[in-house]
Design an enzyme around this catalytic site. Structure first.
Site, PDB file in Angstrom:
ATOM      1  N   CYS A   4       0.822  -1.216   0.000  1.00  0.00           N
ATOM      2  CA  CYS A   4       0.000   0.000   0.000  1.00  0.00           C
ATOM      3  C   CYS A   4       0.858   1.268   0.000  1.00  0.00           C
ATOM      4  O   CYS A   4       1.566   1.513  -0.963  1.00  0.00           O
ATOM      5  CB  CYS A   4      -0.992  -0.019   1.156  1.00  0.00           C
ATOM      6  SG  CYS A   4      -2.355   1.157   0.909  1.00  0.00           S
ATOM      7  N   GLU A  56      -3.400  -8.615   3.009  1.00  0.00           N
ATOM      8  CA  GLU A  56      -3.246  -9.174   4.353  1.00  0.00           C
ATOM      9  C   GLU A  56      -4.417  -8.856   5.275  1.00  0.00           C
ATOM     10  O   GLU A  56      -4.515  -9.423   6.373  1.00  0.00           O
ATOM     11  CB  GLU A  56      -1.946  -8.654   4.986  1.00  0.00           C
ATOM     12  CG  GLU A  56      -2.001  -7.243   5.548  1.00  0.00           C
ATOM     13  CD  GLU A  56      -1.902  -6.143   4.510  1.00  0.00           C
ATOM     14  OE1 GLU A  56      -1.904  -4.957   4.903  1.00  0.00           O
ATOM     15  OE2 GLU A  56      -1.827  -6.460   3.302  1.00  0.00           O
ATOM     16  N   HIS A  76      -4.224  -4.276   0.069  1.00  0.00           N
ATOM     17  CA  HIS A  76      -4.010  -4.834   1.410  1.00  0.00           C
ATOM     18  C   HIS A  76      -4.497  -6.286   1.452  1.00  0.00           C
ATOM     19  O   HIS A  76      -5.454  -6.606   2.164  1.00  0.00           O
ATOM     20  CB  HIS A  76      -4.760  -4.023   2.465  1.00  0.00           C
ATOM     21  CG  HIS A  76      -4.061  -2.786   2.916  1.00  0.00           C
ATOM     22  ND1 HIS A  76      -2.924  -2.816   3.700  1.00  0.00           N
ATOM     23  CD2 HIS A  76      -4.343  -1.483   2.700  1.00  0.00           C
ATOM     24  CE1 HIS A  76      -2.544  -1.572   3.967  1.00  0.00           C
ATOM     25  NE2 HIS A  76      -3.366  -0.746   3.360  1.00  0.00           N
TER      26      HIS A  76
END
Length: 311
Positions: free
Chosen positions: A142, A237, A235
């Site tokens: 990001c 994750e 993102h």
């Protein structure tokens, strides 16, 4: 195989509760193998939350991984106790003479600022320069991807008219790469940002390759130097409720946020969000570890080749 984390790290208990295979450093030293050395520069305010998200994905591998956590010394963390940082983290000065197989640089909530306005920008540029000689493959996430693209390749960022928030469909542009082994032709990934990188500048840069993109979210995964530097603008994750927490935080702050796209059933924030990106997130991190770190980094990391920036 497990990830190797500091003894007593709180994230370890959370991962263990999820049946994630971890190993404390004191146990790992009794095994006669060489683990991959991965350093994580955690720029996010909620350190433990980000640790859990990343380590959950890194653990889905047959490789043993030795995790080192670092933070920026030139920025005072407002959301993390200093004792916690001193116990589980190191500064860049403490690790800069070491060599690492891989590195992850997280996002940070500073994207609306000019890079030079960020209190730790000078320290971060020192770290980014250091990765070219002391890290075999660096994964930027990001804002970390935006900062890396600007520092290494002068790719500008642009402010969006409204926040890009939601789960977006992505297309793979180079299907034959090891990074996408096991991926479907299209996959979903979360985005949460107020800025974006210049996609045409990436396409026209001779040292960069645009690997995946989204019609709604733009450039997604960019690679340089055969995977020595990989930039992910989203993102992957994120947990199931991360966007939900961000949306409700901004709502409570009176910021009138837009409901994250493709996230809540029927776009109703009172309903439990759907998670439909976890499998590809796991593949992304597993493939990076296996094909861009483990398969390519020298067994003796003293032999890591320098990746000098070309002017």
């Amino acid at each position: 195989m497990p990830i190797n984390i500091p003894d007593h790290l709180p994230a370890g208990k959370l991962l263990e509760a999820e049946n994630i295979f971890t190993m404390t450093r004191s146990r790992a030293i009794h095994q006669d193998i060489r683990p991959l050395k991965i350093v994580i520069l955690n720029l996010m305010p909620k350190k433990i939350e980000t640790e859990v998200q990343l380590m959950r994905l890194l653990s889905n591998s047959p490789l043993q991984i030795d995790i080192t956590l670092i933070y920026t010394q030139t920025h005072e963390a407002k959301h993390t106790d200093s004792n916690y940082l001193q116990t589980f983290y190191q500064t860049f000065d403490e690790v800069k003479n070491q060599l690492f197989d891989g590195m992850i640089i997280t996002g940070a909530p500073v994207e609306t600022l000019n890079y030079e306005e960020i209190t730790y920008w000078n320290e971060l540029t020192e770290i980014l320069e250091w990765t070219k000689t002391h890290v075999f493959s660096t994964l930027h996430i990001c804002w970390g991807a935006q900062a890396g693209l600007w520092y290494h390749y002068h790719i500008p960022k642009n402010t969006l008219s409204q926040k890009c928030s939601g789960i977006f469909k992505h297309q793979i542009l180079q299907t034959d790469l090891p990074l996408f082994r096991g991926f479907d032709a299209h996959f979903y990934a979360p985005h949460s940002r107020h800025t974006t990188v210049d996609e045409w500048a990436i396409i026209n840069h001779p040292q960069l390759s645009l690997l995946s993109r989204s019609e709604e979210a733009g450039a997604h995964i960019i690679s340089a130097e055969n995977g020595r530097q990989i930039f992910v603008t989203g993102h992957s994750e994120y947990d199931a409720l991360t966007l939900d927490q961000e949306y409700k935080r901004d709502l409570a702050a009176g910021l009138h946020p837009k409901i994250p796209e493709n996230y809540y059933p029927d776009d109703n924030p009172s309903l439990t969000p759907r998670i439909h990106w976890r499998a590809h997130a796991t593949l992304l991190f597993t493939n990076w570890l296996n094909y861009y770190v483990y398969q390519l980094t020298p067994y003796n990391n003293q032999d890591i080749p320098s990746a000098k920036k070309e002017d």
